[in-house]
Write an enzyme that holds these catalytic residues in place. Structure first.
Site, PDB file in Angstrom:
ATOM      1  N   LYS A  57       6.275  67.887  27.452  1.00  0.00           N
ATOM      2  CA  LYS A  57       5.721  67.114  26.325  1.00  0.00           C
ATOM      3  C   LYS A  57       6.274  65.699  26.205  1.00  0.00           C
ATOM      4  O   LYS A  57       6.198  65.080  25.138  1.00  0.00           O
ATOM      5  CB  LYS A  57       5.900  67.833  24.972  1.00  0.00           C
ATOM      6  CG  LYS A  57       5.555  69.300  24.937  1.00  0.00           C
ATOM      7  CD  LYS A  57       4.327  69.660  25.716  1.00  0.00           C
ATOM      8  CE  LYS A  57       3.058  69.119  25.118  1.00  0.00           C
ATOM      9  NZ  LYS A  57       1.914  69.423  26.042  1.00  0.00           N
ATOM     10  N   HIS A 112       9.081  69.919  35.957  1.00  0.00           N
ATOM     11  CA  HIS A 112       9.835  69.948  34.694  1.00  0.00           C
ATOM     12  C   HIS A 112      11.232  70.537  34.925  1.00  0.00           C
ATOM     13  O   HIS A 112      11.943  70.803  33.964  1.00  0.00           O
ATOM     14  CB  HIS A 112       9.160  70.882  33.687  1.00  0.00           C
ATOM     15  CG  HIS A 112       7.894  70.394  33.083  1.00  0.00           C
ATOM     16  ND1 HIS A 112       7.698  69.100  32.682  1.00  0.00           N
ATOM     17  CD2 HIS A 112       6.750  71.064  32.743  1.00  0.00           C
ATOM     18  CE1 HIS A 112       6.483  68.992  32.142  1.00  0.00           C
ATOM     19  NE2 HIS A 112       5.894  70.163  32.178  1.00  0.00           N
ATOM     20  N   SER A 142       5.350  68.060  19.437  1.00  0.00           N
ATOM     21  CA  SER A 142       4.295  68.227  20.434  1.00  0.00           C
ATOM     22  C   SER A 142       4.384  69.622  21.074  1.00  0.00           C
ATOM     23  O   SER A 142       3.380  70.326  21.239  1.00  0.00           O
ATOM     24  CB  SER A 142       4.424  67.133  21.499  1.00  0.00           C
ATOM     25  OG  SER A 142       3.394  67.226  22.440  1.00  0.00           O
TER      26      SER A 142
HETATM   27  P1  A3P Z   1       1.177  64.764  21.366  1.00  0.00           P
HETATM   28  O1  A3P Z   1       1.190  66.258  21.323  1.00  0.00           O
HETATM   29  O2  A3P Z   1       2.272  64.156  20.531  1.00  0.00           O
HETATM   30  O3  A3P Z   1      -0.155  64.174  21.071  1.00  0.00           O
HETATM   31  P2  A3P Z   1       2.875  66.320  28.490  1.00  0.00           P
HETATM   32  O4  A3P Z   1       1.809  65.702  29.317  1.00  0.00           O
HETATM   33  O5  A3P Z   1       4.264  66.042  28.983  1.00  0.00           O
HETATM   34  O6  A3P Z   1       2.622  67.754  28.224  1.00  0.00           O
HETATM   35  O7  A3P Z   1       2.861  65.571  27.077  1.00  0.00           O
HETATM   36  C1  A3P Z   1       1.774  65.690  26.218  1.00  0.00           C
HETATM   37  C2  A3P Z   1       1.887  64.622  25.164  1.00  0.00           C
HETATM   38  O8  A3P Z   1       1.567  63.348  25.756  1.00  0.00           O
HETATM   39  C3  A3P Z   1       0.885  64.840  24.020  1.00  0.00           C
HETATM   40  O9  A3P Z   1       1.535  64.311  22.854  1.00  0.00           O
HETATM   41  C4  A3P Z   1      -0.278  63.969  24.482  1.00  0.00           C
HETATM   42  O10 A3P Z   1      -1.154  63.596  23.448  1.00  0.00           O
HETATM   43  C5  A3P Z   1       0.494  62.762  25.043  1.00  0.00           C
HETATM   44  N1  A3P Z   1      -0.333  61.960  25.960  1.00  0.00           N
HETATM   45  C6  A3P Z   1      -0.972  62.363  27.074  1.00  0.00           C
HETATM   46  N2  A3P Z   1      -1.658  61.337  27.620  1.00  0.00           N
HETATM   47  C7  A3P Z   1      -1.447  60.268  26.818  1.00  0.00           C
HETATM   48  C8  A3P Z   1      -1.902  58.902  26.845  1.00  0.00           C
HETATM   49  N3  A3P Z   1      -2.727  58.443  27.776  1.00  0.00           N
HETATM   50  N4  A3P Z   1      -1.472  58.088  25.858  1.00  0.00           N
HETATM   51  C9  A3P Z   1      -0.639  58.524  24.895  1.00  0.00           C
HETATM   52  N5  A3P Z   1      -0.188  59.796  24.818  1.00  0.00           N
HETATM   53  C10 A3P Z   1      -0.587  60.659  25.768  1.00  0.00           C
END
Ligand code: A3P
Length: 308
Positions: A57, A112, A142
């Site tokens: 996340k 990860h 998140s």
């Molecule tokens: P939120 O749950 O706070 O919205 P991961 O990819 O490590 O699982 O992380 C997911 C988080 O990154 C989510 O956060 C998601 O919305 C955010 N995320 C993914 N792509 C993004 C982008 N292009 N711009 C901003 N946030 C992004």
């Protein structure tokens, strides 16, 4: 597609079950101690590998998209036609490892894993590591929401109890503090580059340029602009190859929400109570103060998010 290929090996009873490997929790679905040992001890990192490494996340999917677009010189053709977990496979999961072993070099890979479980062969290689970190309170929020969507994660329970699980590392992939301090120990190594989710938010264009510089990749201004445009939250949310809508229902309950949830900094303020925030701050101070005293990379951990 790699996700579908191993589903039949699993029974519904495996969903939501976890096992502990060397003190770190993993889901039973798609992970096994044998695979993790193989990845740690036998997997061969190659000199031209590029690894996207994060605690869950923290911006994994975003960096996956950025790296894919940099590789295709800003052309969105690849990110729109190949699903992200095949473009940048996740080394330690069973389907991800299958995809990794078939991936023609130079490979873009994702992990990860905490550093102590990462392939040992990294030490002998010139592979490049990009480590993305994010304000841990936003990671917590998140992860809390995402845990409700993933069918192979345990129900996170109340935010209060999940907060304690998170702070003590009783979550999949273990402690955020251990992950960050472990990987940031590589700061200063010429093949290691760290960046924060917050920096990506503040200046995506500048961040893309810095990543290109680290990778030794030259892109024109137009190509950098195309990377920025196609890696935006809205572009990714609308791209079925990047928004996880293709993930089989067995893995994720698409009715309950999306991985691309809010995509903002500081959402924790909308979820944590004053008491929960203070509890987090107390543990953060303890863990990071200890780090400042004993860890050579303490200065590198001066991070742009607001913490005590
Ligand atoms: P939120 O749950 O706070 O919205 P991961 O990819 O490590 O699982 O992380 C997911 C988080 O990154 C989510 O956060 C998601 O919305 C955010 N995320 C993914 N792509 C993004 C982008 N292009 N711009 C901003 N946030 C992004």
């Amino acid at each position: 597609q790699s996700w579908g290929s191993t589903q039949r090996e699993h029974t519904p009873a495996m969903a939501r079950e976890y096992f502990t490997h060397k003190g770190v929790l993993f889901p039973c679905l798609d992970f096994s101690p044998e695979n993790l040992s193989y990845v740690e001890n036998e997997f061969q990192v190659q000199d031209d590998d590029v690894f996207n490494i994060t605690y869950p996340k923290s911006g994994t999917s975003w960096m996956r998209e950025i790296l894919s677009l940099i590789r295709s010189d800003g052309d969105p053709g690849w990110v729109r036609s190949v699903v992200n977990w095949d473009r940048v496979p996740w080394v330690e999961s069973r389907p991800g490892l299958e995809a990794t072993l078939k991936y023609p070099t130079p490979r873009l890979l994702c992990s990860h894993l905490p550093i102590q479980l990462f392939p040992k062969s990294l030490q002998r290689s010139k592979a490049k590591i990009i480590y993305t970190l994010r304000c841990p309170k936003d990671v917590l929020v998140s992860l809390y929401h995402f845990s409700k969507l993933l069918r192979y994660f345990r129900d996170p329970g109340s935010l209060d109890s999940f907060l304690e699980d998170f702070l003590s590392g009783n979550v999949v992939y273990g402690s955020w503090f251990d992950h960050v301090t472990g990987w940031m120990g590589l700061k200063g190594n010429e093949n290691f580059f760290s960046i924060t989710y917050e920096e990506l938010q503040q200046d995506l264009q500048g961040s893309v340029q810095r990543i290109c510089h680290f990778l030794g990749k030259e892109l024109s201004e137009e190509q950098v602009a195309a990377v920025v445009e196609n890696a935006s939250f809205q572009s990714m949310k609308g791209n079925k190859m990047s928004n996880f809508s293709q993930l089989p229902d067995e893995y994720m309950d698409h009715q309950k929400g999306e991985l691309l949830r809010k995509g903002i900094c500081g959402d924790w303020r909308n979820h944590l109570s004053e008491a929960q925030s203070q509890r987090f701050d107390t543990v953060y101070q303890e863990r990071m103060q200890g780090l400042a005293l004993c860890h050579p990379c303490a200065a590198a951990l001066t991070v742009p998010w607001e913490m005590p």
